[in-house]
Design an enzyme around this catalytic site. Sequence first.
Site, PDB file in Angstrom:
ATOM      1  N   LYS A  99       0.944  -1.312  -0.104  1.00  0.00           N
ATOM      2  CA  LYS A  99       0.003  -0.053  -0.137  1.00  0.00           C
ATOM      3  C   LYS A  99       0.863   1.191   0.002  1.00  0.00           C
ATOM      4  CE  LYS A  99      -3.668   1.978   2.969  1.00  0.00           C
ATOM      5  NZ  LYS A  99      -4.621   1.812   3.927  1.00  0.00           N
TER       6      LYS A  99
ATOM      7  N   SER B  37      -9.295   2.424   2.885  1.00  0.00           N
ATOM      8  CA  SER B  37      -8.181   3.140   2.054  1.00  0.00           C
ATOM      9  C   SER B  37      -7.167   2.261   1.493  1.00  0.00           C
ATOM     10  CB  SER B  37      -7.395   4.057   3.094  1.00  0.00           C
ATOM     11  OG  SER B  37      -6.817   3.438   4.160  1.00  0.00           O
TER      12      SER B  37
ATOM     13  N   SER C 119      -9.583   0.347   7.349  1.00  0.00           N
ATOM     14  CA  SER C 119      -9.168   0.372   5.880  1.00  0.00           C
ATOM     15  C   SER C 119      -8.714  -0.726   5.246  1.00  0.00           C
ATOM     16  CB  SER C 119      -8.028   1.169   5.895  1.00  0.00           C
ATOM     17  OG  SER C 119      -8.390   2.617   6.221  1.00  0.00           O
TER      18      SER C 119
END
Length: 476
Positions: free
Chosen positions: A83, A158, A182
């Site tokens: 990520k 996210s 997330s």
Amino acid sequence: MEIDVNIPFLSARELTAAYAAGDLTPSHVVKCLIERIELLNPKINAIVALDTDVMREEASRSTDRWTASAPLSNFDGVPFIVKDAINVRGLPTSWGSRAFADYHPEADELPVARLRAAGGVVVGKANVPEFTLRGFTHNDLHGVTRNPWDVRLTPGGSSGGAVAAVAAGFAPLALGTDAGGSIRRPAGFTGLVGFKPSAGRVPRLDTLPAIVAEYEVIGPIARTVEDAVLCLEIIAEPDSRDRQSINFPYPVVSGPLGTVRDGLRILLIEEFRGLPVDHEVAASVREAAGRLERLGHRIEVAEAPFDTRAFGKSFGAISKAGLARVFQDRPWKGLVTPEFAEAIKAGETVTGVEYATALEVLREAREEIASVFGRYDLLMTPSSGTLPWPAGERDHKSINGQPVEGGEHSVFTGFANVTGCPAISIPGPATENGFPIGFQLVAPFAADGLLLHLARQFEANFPWPTDSGFGESARP
């Protein structure tokens, strides 16, 4: 361009078994994945940075080790996504913001370094919303990320780029971060396993500045529970430089994976504060609860025995102050979107008393949750109160035809971060048209192994698809 039909959706365990047998090499796997990314990533925009030369070099060294029967670990040669809120040496960490567009870290964050030391191959960085503070994946720097199960829809956020990349067959697993759901909510939107470890379980060094203190953790995103555990056992080894981590037993999982005692007491919380839950989501979670009962566990349905509203406000104060701290000595005017410009200004006005009060509210929440776990072994909820909404939009507009305020679908996940408890999202029964729906299990603090054992038991008895079907037209 021909892409091997099977390789993109092999699990990490299947890949290393094939390496050991001489049926595949890491070099061949990486070649297939690079071709797949180049062909299909423009359709979903999951990967925002990669270095194919480094990928090939790392895969070549791994191939040599397997050829010599000397792999570094049972993770050697496994490709993984990172990520874009986790530092990777050699790749930018933009954090989804123009304010960090030129930031190139000098070192891998510790979990990345550990996977690389075990022979893992970094595939690339995955898209995020700005500062990872929103539940969708869209930013002014890299654009919109789409869901491989239906490119008209969002993968959530996210960790939206990370789940989209794994679901699309770009790698078998990814490292994500989770400060309020997330990892778990996007995993639920894409048919994946998303695990949030207990706070402090995975040590962190060489990281971005913390916006939400210790409430954000790093965890694995995978197609199978076994792969999630494989990753976690590498990244979760205690490190004395992160003192929180030394309080946990290691390894995380003891005994054969999936071994769990009968009759676990599970509280099913179907809704919070009367907020609406999508009919298909509710039906899926109820069916998943029925499956757990068939496995010998006890389900009790009741309202949440705690109120999330008070600590939700406190969490907001902490995050705004944390964001202001990030930009204490860094320019931001004209580089961040207006909503975060306002958040930075608001954070600059948070007083020490207000911050200390917020921490006290969260401490009380931890005590409240601990008392709940005196009566139940696990809590069960939907991973999200809704199905994915159109990509590019900030949030869902309605649930079951009822207008709702933005973010109401996310109420099920944040309490696990506030209390530091481990939580996992795994796929439950899909919608009528086959779209994935996840459900969440939450365990007492430090009981990470219990969650993983139960998730594996559920997976073994009720397996889920590990292929989104994305890119069907690209197949031979």
